[in-house]
Design a protein around this motif. Structure first.
Motif, PDB file in Angstrom:
ATOM      1  N   GLU A  27       1.175  -0.870   0.236  1.00 58.85           N
ATOM      2  CA  GLU A  27       0.038  -0.128  -0.031  1.00 58.85           C
ATOM      3  C   GLU A  27       0.896   1.195   0.214  1.00 58.85           C
ATOM      4  N   THR A  28       2.329   1.465   0.686  1.00 57.16           N
ATOM      5  CA  THR A  28       2.769   1.950   0.569  1.00 57.16           C
ATOM      6  C   THR A  28       3.435   2.268  -0.584  1.00 57.16           C
ATOM      7  N   LYS A  31       0.547   3.994  -2.957  1.00 54.82           N
ATOM      8  CA  LYS A  31      -0.120   5.319  -3.012  1.00 54.82           C
ATOM      9  C   LYS A  31       0.799   6.794  -2.938  1.00 54.82           C
ATOM     10  N   THR A  66       4.645   5.237   7.638  1.00 56.56           N
ATOM     11  CA  THR A  66       3.513   4.424   7.301  1.00 56.56           C
ATOM     12  C   THR A  66       3.321   3.818   8.220  1.00 56.56           C
ATOM     13  N   THR A  94      -3.572   8.706   9.397  1.00 57.60           N
ATOM     14  CA  THR A  94      -4.259   7.473   9.573  1.00 57.60           C
ATOM     15  C   THR A  94      -4.004   6.026   8.680  1.00 57.60           C
ATOM     16  N   MET A  95      -3.785   5.746   7.924  1.00 58.04           N
ATOM     17  CA  MET A  95      -2.920   4.959   6.895  1.00 58.04           C
ATOM     18  C   MET A  95      -2.107   3.715   8.625  1.00 58.04           C
ATOM     19  N   HIS A  98      -4.388   2.957  10.871  1.00 55.73           N
ATOM     20  CA  HIS A  98      -5.239   1.565  10.350  1.00 55.73           C
ATOM     21  C   HIS A  98      -4.549   0.181  11.014  1.00 55.73           C
ATOM     22  N   TYR A  99      -2.989   0.043  10.407  1.00 55.44           N
ATOM     23  CA  TYR A  99      -2.059  -0.536  10.572  1.00 55.44           C
ATOM     24  C   TYR A  99      -1.650  -1.667  12.188  1.00 55.44           C
TER      25      TYR A  99
END
Length: 211
Positions: A27-28, A31, A66, A94-95, A98-99
């Protein structure tokens, strides 16, 4: 820094990253503009190993990004231990959170958004382990704030101290980051408050033990 083929061999013969870390890595890279800022599997595993060896009660991380390295560092925390992680970029919060939730470590994380130079003095803890991976121009300032808060025998790790090999070359006048990294390395080498090892791993890791 080692040859890329040897690095691949080393990676192939090291423990694989967890599914959560693989997902975060992907994802990193999908994005974000500068995904190289993420620790990655080999460095993440190294941070996990160091944390597990030390079994820290309190960890400080400067530069959350992240959340990859934070997840790795929490692996070695003692029961009830806390990782304090600081990042100046609120857009990544936020990211990362989340993780942290997906990894089941929310209760092990104190997450701060803002300038580390302002936040560090407000954290009234004694640290067993510190990981510096923030603004390169501030490395010495981070270090001076951190050292009094590290227990005797505690460890400080600083990332990117080879700076893609630029430390070997003459520094261009406008290259403030390379200049700062060179100054940091020189400063640590002559600081009798610590014993240090510059490890030519990934982009260079400075390991310091407080005497």
């Amino acid at each position: 820094m080692i040859d890329s083929i040897l690095e691949e061999y080393a990676s192939n013969y090291s423990a694989p990253e967890s599914l959560i870390l693989t997902k975060l890595f992907r994802e990193t890279n999908l994005k974000l503009i500068n995904p190289r800022m993420l620790s990655g599997s080999m460095q993440g595993l190294f941070l996990k190993m160091i944390s597990c060896m030390i079994s820290p009660k309190q960890i400080l991380e400067i530069g959350t990004f992240t959340g990859y390295s934070a997840i790795c560092l929490t692996e070695g925390l003692q029961k009830g231990g806390i990782l304090h992680t600081i990042d100046i970029n609120a857009e990544l919060e936020t990211m990362a959170r989340h993780y942290f939730e997906e990894a089941g470590i929310n209760d092990k994380i104190n997450f701060y958004i803002g300038d580390a130079l302002t936040i560090i003095p407000t954290i009234n803890e004694v640290f067993d382990l510190v990981f510096i991976d923030g603004d390169k121009e501030e490395y010495i300032n981070y270090y001076e704030l951190i050292l009094p808060k590290v227990r005797k025998g505690g460890f400080i790790l600083a990332d990117n101290v080879l700076w893609n090999g630029k430390v070997l070359n003459e520094t261009k006048p406008n290259d403030k980051d390379t200049k700062a990294i060179k100054q940091f390395n020189e400063f640590i080498l002559h600081d009798d408050r610590v014993e240090n090892l510059l490890l030519p791993f990934r982009d260079g890791l400075m390991i310091m033990r407080k005497l």
